[in-house]
Design an enzyme around this catalytic site. Structure first.
Site, PDB file in Angstrom:
ATOM      1  N   GLY A 156       2.325   1.953  10.933  1.00 56.18           N
ATOM      2  CA  GLY A 156       2.978   3.820  10.297  1.00 56.18           C
ATOM      3  C   GLY A 156       3.787   4.007  12.328  1.00 56.18           C
ATOM      4  O   GLY A 156       4.573   5.062  12.133  1.00 56.18           O
TER       5      GLY A 156
ATOM      6  N   ASN B 224       0.615  -1.463   0.088  1.00 55.83           N
ATOM      7  CA  ASN B 224       0.200  -0.196   0.198  1.00 55.83           C
ATOM      8  C   ASN B 224       0.757   1.795   0.002  1.00 55.83           C
ATOM      9  O   ASN B 224       1.786   1.303   1.124  1.00 55.83           O
ATOM     10  CB  ASN B 224      -0.636   0.161   1.137  1.00 55.83           C
TER      11      ASN B 224
ATOM     12  N   GLU C 279      -7.237   4.686   7.550  1.00 55.76           N
ATOM     13  CA  GLU C 279      -7.055   5.527   6.991  1.00 55.76           C
ATOM     14  C   GLU C 279      -8.051   6.845   6.694  1.00 55.76           C
ATOM     15  O   GLU C 279      -8.324   8.159   6.721  1.00 55.76           O
ATOM     16  CB  GLU C 279      -5.486   6.538   6.005  1.00 55.76           C
TER      17      GLU C 279
ATOM     18  N   GLU D 235      -5.629  -5.293  10.864  1.00 57.80           N
ATOM     19  CA  GLU D 235      -4.133  -3.490  10.821  1.00 57.80           C
ATOM     20  C   GLU D 235      -4.892  -3.244  11.874  1.00 57.80           C
ATOM     21  O   GLU D 235      -5.808  -2.227  11.967  1.00 57.80           O
ATOM     22  CB  GLU D 235      -4.233  -3.038   9.147  1.00 57.80           C
TER      23      GLU D 235
ATOM     24  N   LYS E  82       0.477   3.708  -0.530  1.00 59.13           N
ATOM     25  CA  LYS E  82      -0.514   5.471   0.602  1.00 59.13           C
ATOM     26  C   LYS E  82      -0.504   6.206  -0.612  1.00 59.13           C
ATOM     27  O   LYS E  82      -0.004   6.595  -1.928  1.00 59.13           O
ATOM     28  CB  LYS E  82       0.103   5.970   1.910  1.00 59.13           C
TER      29      LYS E  82
ATOM     30  N   HIS F 236      -9.618   1.440   4.754  1.00 60.67           N
ATOM     31  CA  HIS F 236      -8.818   1.142   5.323  1.00 60.67           C
ATOM     32  C   HIS F 236      -8.740   2.018   6.464  1.00 60.67           C
ATOM     33  O   HIS F 236      -9.618   3.417   6.092  1.00 60.67           O
ATOM     34  CB  HIS F 236      -7.730   1.536   4.754  1.00 60.67           C
TER      35      HIS F 236
ATOM     36  N   SER G 139       3.553  -1.905  10.772  1.00 59.93           N
ATOM     37  CA  SER G 139       4.207  -2.438  10.257  1.00 59.93           C
ATOM     38  C   SER G 139       5.439  -3.592   9.946  1.00 59.93           C
ATOM     39  O   SER G 139       5.917  -4.012  10.982  1.00 59.93           O
ATOM     40  CB  SER G 139       4.811  -1.659  12.375  1.00 59.93           C
TER      41      SER G 139
HETATM   42  P1  PGA Z   1       2.712   0.231   7.543  1.00 58.95           P
HETATM   43  O1  PGA Z   1       1.227   0.853   6.761  1.00 58.95           O
HETATM   44  O2  PGA Z   1       3.046  -0.908   7.648  1.00 58.95           O
HETATM   45  O3  PGA Z   1       3.213   1.442   6.805  1.00 58.95           O
HETATM   46  O4  PGA Z   1       2.266   0.447   9.521  1.00 58.95           O
HETATM   47  C1  PGA Z   1       0.247  -0.707   6.868  1.00 58.95           C
HETATM   48  C2  PGA Z   1      -1.305  -0.244   5.557  1.00 58.95           C
HETATM   49  O5  PGA Z   1      -1.589   1.245   6.601  1.00 58.95           O
HETATM   50  O6  PGA Z   1      -1.727  -0.460   5.438  1.00 58.95           O
END
Ligand code: PGA
Length: 251
Positions: free
Chosen positions: A173, A9, A97, A167, A11, A95, A212
């Site tokens: 992140g 992803n 976010e 997640e 982003k 997601h 992460s």
């Molecule tokens: P990350 O993000 O691996 O940077 O923690 C995962 C995601 O949001 O899909």
């Protein structure tokens, strides 16, 4: 046997130049042939990435789609049919976010899930609890509620052509990966929950872990029986890291 899937992803990261370089590097890496791989670039780069991926075996996905399937007067939106038209085979829905930044509700996410499948895309339904919910002992209840918003509305069979990504929000992140045991516990609960409606669907359902994931922790996570790969954010922007994560998902 469920075939592992590792999805990157991207982003809202990347430029024309950096994406080209990333894909050049990625396709030069040793990539496994027993793992499905996909990347999810920002919308405006999808077509360029589609061309750069030709012959690589890496699939293309989008990070979101409109609730409405058909074209129409919806300024700024992109329909699942348009995503399919330019070469996508999958789309992320729900997601965290987007749930947080765009106030996406479970109802909206269910409609996006429907649109994705109607267009012939595989929806990757993202679920996960906040830190406060985990500390209050509500992680399982939260994840079930997010899955039920689709499962109870559409029936279990829609998960024959869908992927769930667990997640935990506190792990995204943040560098705070869930331990393999923490992740496995929720993945097992998700599979058991789906199995209440259909054991066959639950058995075939791919459940990805995200939060992460990096080369250093991927193998341990993917060794868990109910973890079928990963949804990778930050580490997917690095070709060496991402390819190592993909290899860790294979045998
Ligand atoms: P990350 O993000 O691996 O940077 O923690 C995962 C995601 O949001 O899909």
């Amino acid at each position: 046997m469920r075939r592992p899937l590792v999805a990157g992803n991207w982003k809202m990261y990347g430029t024309c130049a950096s994406i080209k370089q990333l894909l050049n590097e990625l396709t030069e890496q040793d990539l496994p042939d027993d793992v499905d791989m996909a990347v999810f670039p920002g919308l405006i780069y999808l077509q360029a990435v589609d061309a750069l991926l030709a012959g690589s075996g890496i699939a293309l996905g989008a990070q979101d789609c409109a609730v409405q399937l058909e074209e129409g007067a919806m300024t700024g939106e992109t329909s699942a049919l348009q995503l399919k038209d330019i070469g996508c085979s999958a789309v992320l829905v729900g997601h965290s976010e987007r749930r947080q930044l765009q106030d996406e509700t479970d109802g909206v996410i269910c409609r996006k899930f429907i649109a994705a499948q109607a267009a012939g895309l595989t929806p990757i339904l993202c679920v996960g609890e906040s830190l406060a919910e985990r500390q209050a002992g509500q992680a399982v209840a939260k994840v079930q509620q997010q899955i039920d918003a689709v499962l109870l509305e559409l029936g279990v069979d829609v998960f024959n052509n869908a992927v769930i990504a667990y997640e935990p929000i506190w792990a995204i992140g943040s560098g705070l990966t869930a331990t393999p045991e923490q992740a496995q516990e929720i993945h097992a609960q998700i599979r058991a929950h789906v199995a209440k409606y259909s054991a066959t669907v639950a058995q075939g359902l791919r459940i990805l872990y995200g939060g992460s994931v990096k080369a250093a922790n991927a193998a341990e996570l993917f060794a868990q029986v109910d973890i079928d790969g990963g949804l990778v954010g930050g580490a997917s922007l690095n070709a060496k890291e991402f390819s190592a994560i993909c290899r860790a998902a294979g045998n």
